[in-house]
Design a protein around this motif. Structure first.
Motif, PDB file in Angstrom:
ATOM      1  N   MET A 143       0.856  -1.184   0.000  1.00 44.76           N
ATOM      2  CA  MET A 143       0.000   0.000   0.000  1.00 44.76           C
ATOM      3  C   MET A 143       0.892   1.233   0.000  1.00 44.76           C
ATOM      4  SD  MET A 143      -3.114  -1.362   0.297  1.00 44.76           S
ATOM      5  CE  MET A 143      -4.193  -0.095   0.967  1.00 44.76           C
ATOM      6  N   SER A 144       0.699   2.110  -0.978  1.00 44.29           N
ATOM      7  CA  SER A 144       1.501   3.331  -1.020  1.00 44.29           C
ATOM      8  C   SER A 144       1.101   4.261   0.117  1.00 44.29           C
ATOM      9  CB  SER A 144       1.299   4.050  -2.355  1.00 44.29           C
ATOM     10  OG  SER A 144      -0.009   4.593  -2.440  1.00 44.29           O
ATOM     11  N   ILE A 145       2.003   5.170   0.471  1.00 43.11           N
ATOM     12  CA  ILE A 145       1.703   6.145   1.512  1.00 43.11           C
ATOM     13  C   ILE A 145       0.489   6.979   1.105  1.00 43.11           C
ATOM     14  CG2 ILE A 145       2.572   8.198   2.715  1.00 43.11           C
ATOM     15  CD1 ILE A 145       5.352   6.952   2.608  1.00 43.11           C
TER      16      ILE A 145
ATOM     17  N   THR B 145       8.354  -2.325   5.520  1.00 40.17           N
ATOM     18  CA  THR B 145       8.562  -1.160   4.664  1.00 40.17           C
ATOM     19  C   THR B 145       9.090  -1.606   3.311  1.00 40.17           C
ATOM     20  OG1 THR B 145       9.104   0.259   6.573  1.00 40.17           O
ATOM     21  CG2 THR B 145       9.815   1.016   4.399  1.00 40.17           C
ATOM     22  N   ILE B 146       8.420  -1.188   2.262  1.00 34.69           N
ATOM     23  CA  ILE B 146       8.887  -1.451   0.906  1.00 34.69           C
ATOM     24  C   ILE B 146       9.437  -0.110   0.403  1.00 34.69           C
ATOM     25  CG2 ILE B 146       8.301  -2.345  -1.360  1.00 34.69           C
ATOM     26  CD1 ILE B 146       7.883  -4.303   0.996  1.00 34.69           C
ATOM     27  N   TRP B 147      10.745   0.037   0.468  1.00 39.59           N
ATOM     28  CA  TRP B 147      11.375   1.325   0.235  1.00 39.59           C
ATOM     29  C   TRP B 147      11.011   1.905  -1.126  1.00 39.59           C
ATOM     30  CZ3 TRP B 147      12.862   3.557   4.399  1.00 39.59           C
ATOM     31  CH2 TRP B 147      13.318   2.786   5.479  1.00 39.59           C
ATOM     32  N   GLY B 148      10.609   3.167  -1.105  1.00 39.58           N
ATOM     33  CA  GLY B 148      10.245   3.862  -2.323  1.00 39.58           C
ATOM     34  C   GLY B 148       8.843   3.572  -2.797  1.00 39.58           C
TER      35      GLY B 148
END
Length: 228
Positions: free
Chosen positions: A176-178, A220-223
């Motif tokens: 899920m994106s921020i 956390t999936i960076w970026g």
């Protein structure tokens, strides 16, 4: 039954202004001049939401918010003349659900109040029994009662923290994106520089993870964003 809001501000005129607008919306309100008075009122009476000023004598709003969060999970909207990002982050990190900068437009504050009350009322309906319990390897999320159990112990989350956790849990395995998290939970447009989601994720990890620095639940999936 009308909602009951506690308005905490040492400025009598601001308390009066907020009270007038709340009453125009059919919302009952009680005023408190100090944080200590607010804590006492919360012990005596049930409230659905707290509007809390940060800059107050004796106990400030940050300290008061942390005290309230020890036992209660109703929405807290902080109001402050401080508009810097770090002040907002500190307010949200202490347990607040929203942060409004003074001077504010009363109608904007009312919109935020009603938005918070709608979510709080909806998700705290104890009579809802059709929503399943989500279980994730020692983590149990009851979306009907809004209770969270981590390894057999109850975890107290703020309304926004719970909404984020349940959103991620319902979409297990999906990143899920921020932006998606923010717009799904806050129902507002996302601003690129907003760190609200990050602050709330940090607080959730502190409460449900054995080691917040090495989380096993929220990754956390960076970026990109976050996933369970």
């Amino acid at each position: 039954m009308p909602s009951n809001v506690l308005v905490v501000d040492d400025d009598r005129e601001i308390r009066k202004l907020i009270t007038i607008y709340l009453e125009n919306e059919g919302i009952r309100s009680v005023g408190a001049e100090t944080a200590s008075e607010a804590i006492t009122l919360l012990e005596r009476e049930s409230f659905d939401l707290v509007i809390l000023d940060i800059m107050m004598p004796e106990m400030n709003g940050i300290e008061a918010c942390m005290r309230i969060r020890e036992e209660r999970n109703m929405p807290i909207i902080m109001v402050s003349a401080k508009s810097a990002d770090m002040d907002k982050i500190q307010g949200l990190a202490s347990g607040a659900d929203d942060y409004v900068t003074k001077p504010f437009h009363p109608l904007e504050l009312m919109a935020r109040v009603k938005s918070q009350l709608r979510r709080y009322t909806k998700y705290n309906d104890q009579n809802r029994s059709d929503t399943p319990v989500i279980e994730l390897d020692g983590l149990k999320i009851n979306t009907a009662t809004r209770q969270v159990m981590a390894r057999g112990r109850e975890v107290r989350l703020t309304p926004k923290e719970f909404d984020i956790l349940s959103l991620l849990a319902k979409n297990k395995g999906t990143v899920m994106s921020i932006r998606k998290i923010y717009e799904s939970v806050w129902k507002e447009d996302f601003f690129k520089s907003d760190s609200t989601v990050m602050v709330h994720i940090t607080k959730i990890r502190e409460k449900i993870e054995l080691d917040p620095k090495q989380p096993i639940y929220i990754k956390t999936i960076w970026g990109v964003g976050y996933k369970i």
